[in-house]
Design a protein around this motif. Sequence first.
Motif, PDB file in Angstrom:
ATOM      1  N   SER A   1      -0.162  11.765  -6.662  1.00  0.00           N
ATOM      2  CA  SER A   1       0.385  12.007  -5.079  1.00  0.00           C
ATOM      3  C   SER A   1       1.961  11.498  -4.973  1.00  0.00           C
TER       4      SER A   1
ATOM      5  N   ASN B   1      -3.798  -1.421  -8.830  1.00  0.00           N
ATOM      6  CA  ASN B   1      -5.118  -1.336  -9.436  1.00  0.00           C
ATOM      7  C   ASN B   1      -5.743   0.154  -9.102  1.00  0.00           C
ATOM      8  N   GLN B   2      -4.852   0.831  -8.474  1.00  0.00           N
ATOM      9  CA  GLN B   2      -5.214   2.379  -8.210  1.00  0.00           C
ATOM     10  C   GLN B   2      -4.096   3.341  -8.674  1.00  0.00           C
TER      11      GLN B   2
ATOM     12  N   LYS C   1      -4.921   7.064  -9.910  1.00  0.00           N
ATOM     13  CA  LYS C   1      -5.104   7.914  -8.411  1.00  0.00           C
ATOM     14  C   LYS C   1      -3.592   8.279  -7.777  1.00  0.00           C
ATOM     15  N   LEU C   2      -3.027   6.997  -7.519  1.00  0.00           N
ATOM     16  CA  LEU C   2      -1.621   7.154  -6.611  1.00  0.00           C
ATOM     17  C   LEU C   2      -0.762   8.211  -7.367  1.00  0.00           C
TER      18      LEU C   2
ATOM     19  N   ARG D   1       0.859  -1.140  -0.099  1.00  0.00           N
ATOM     20  CA  ARG D   1      -0.048   0.118   0.057  1.00  0.00           C
ATOM     21  C   ARG D   1       0.919   1.224   0.002  1.00  0.00           C
TER      22      ARG D   1
ATOM     23  N   GLY E   1      -1.993   4.064   1.198  1.00  0.00           N
ATOM     24  CA  GLY E   1      -3.305   3.658   1.725  1.00  0.00           C
ATOM     25  C   GLY E   1      -3.818   2.756   0.194  1.00  0.00           C
ATOM     26  N   LEU E   2      -3.170   3.278  -0.880  1.00  0.00           N
ATOM     27  CA  LEU E   2      -3.764   2.832  -2.268  1.00  0.00           C
ATOM     28  C   LEU E   2      -2.888   1.560  -2.762  1.00  0.00           C
ATOM     29  N   ASP E   3      -3.426   0.893  -3.536  1.00  0.00           N
ATOM     30  CA  ASP E   3      -2.786  -0.307  -4.345  1.00  0.00           C
ATOM     31  C   ASP E   3      -2.261   0.154  -5.538  1.00  0.00           C
TER      32      ASP E   3
END
Length: 303
Positions: free
Chosen positions: A78, A70-71, A74-75, A62, A65-67
């Motif tokens: 940042s 799969n994310q 979004k990641l 993580r 907090g993101l995978d």
Amino acid sequence: MNAIEIKQLEKIYTEGKKALDDISLVVPEGTIFGFLGPNGAGKTTTVKLLNGILNPTGGEIRVLGLDPVNQAEKLHQSTGVLTEHAGMYDQLTGIGNLRFFGQLFGMTKAESETRGMELLEKLGLSEAAEVKLKSYSTGMRQRLSLARTLIHRPRVLFLDEPTSGLDPESTKSVNELLLELSKKEGTTVFLCTHQLRYAQEICDEYGLMDNGQLLALGSLEYLRQQTFSHYKLLVETDVMPQMLNSKKNGENTYELAFQEKAEVPQIVKAIVQQGGNISQVTPLDYSLEDIYFALLEGGKMHV
Ligand SMILES: Nc1ncnc2c1ncn2[C@@H]1O[C@H](COP(=O)(O)OP(=O)(O)O)[C@@H](O)[C@H]1O
Ligand SMILES: [Mg+2]
């Protein structure tokens, strides 16, 4: 909050090479984390996994907090990644490149211009702002790559060997910027390097890798305590009280072992109280390099 969480991570490449074997670690937000190890240790593989460029074959990751797989989209808003081969445009100026990449992240032209100029100044590149990239030296390119990575104010920054090939002056400005980002803006830095002396200048915490395995994890102080049972102090004095259990190293030079830094003033006081004239006190700290080689010889620490 932890910026990075890695649990029992494993990566086996399709050819069967196990590049990472059961890696677990967390990096709290605002930390400069040194991920260290010789070539082939698994550093770049880890960075690729943390950025969703590769898929793990086992375990979990993580980032904020993101995978990462799969994310990813979004990641990446940042995070910033600096690898050895950051693509930029030779025909654009320094600030032109930064404006371009800032706008890719959805910043306005004016925002990327302001942020870009601020970064160029911090990296000692203000005067090269309007110069085309094709005229930049290697050190200047590397600093501009870092500025590019930071243009959108990432909360987590991944640096893969950022100072290989940098001259001392450039290294200094890179270090100052990284320290400022971590202390003032709470940016997390995941720094991969095989340059241990460099890492020791800026990192708060370390993970020491070798051949896909995490040998040790923690602060320098913690790693030192785990690796060596004492510190050493070199004292030059004409009188050395017997009770201090010193080893005579030469005329008026003594070596003393002690457990905690707080003991140093007590040692000095004891010598002075016995009438000793101290001309020099030198703590002999174990460096990250000492620790690293001791660990490589001694094998894995319990992490
Ligand atoms: N695409 C790949 N396919 C197969 N093996 C790889 C690949 N990339 C790296 N490796 C192997 O994985 C191990 C770790 O490599 P890497 O993560 O690049 O280490 P480091 O960055 O610490 O030098 C090495 O043995 C390397 O040869
Ligand atoms: Mg590498």
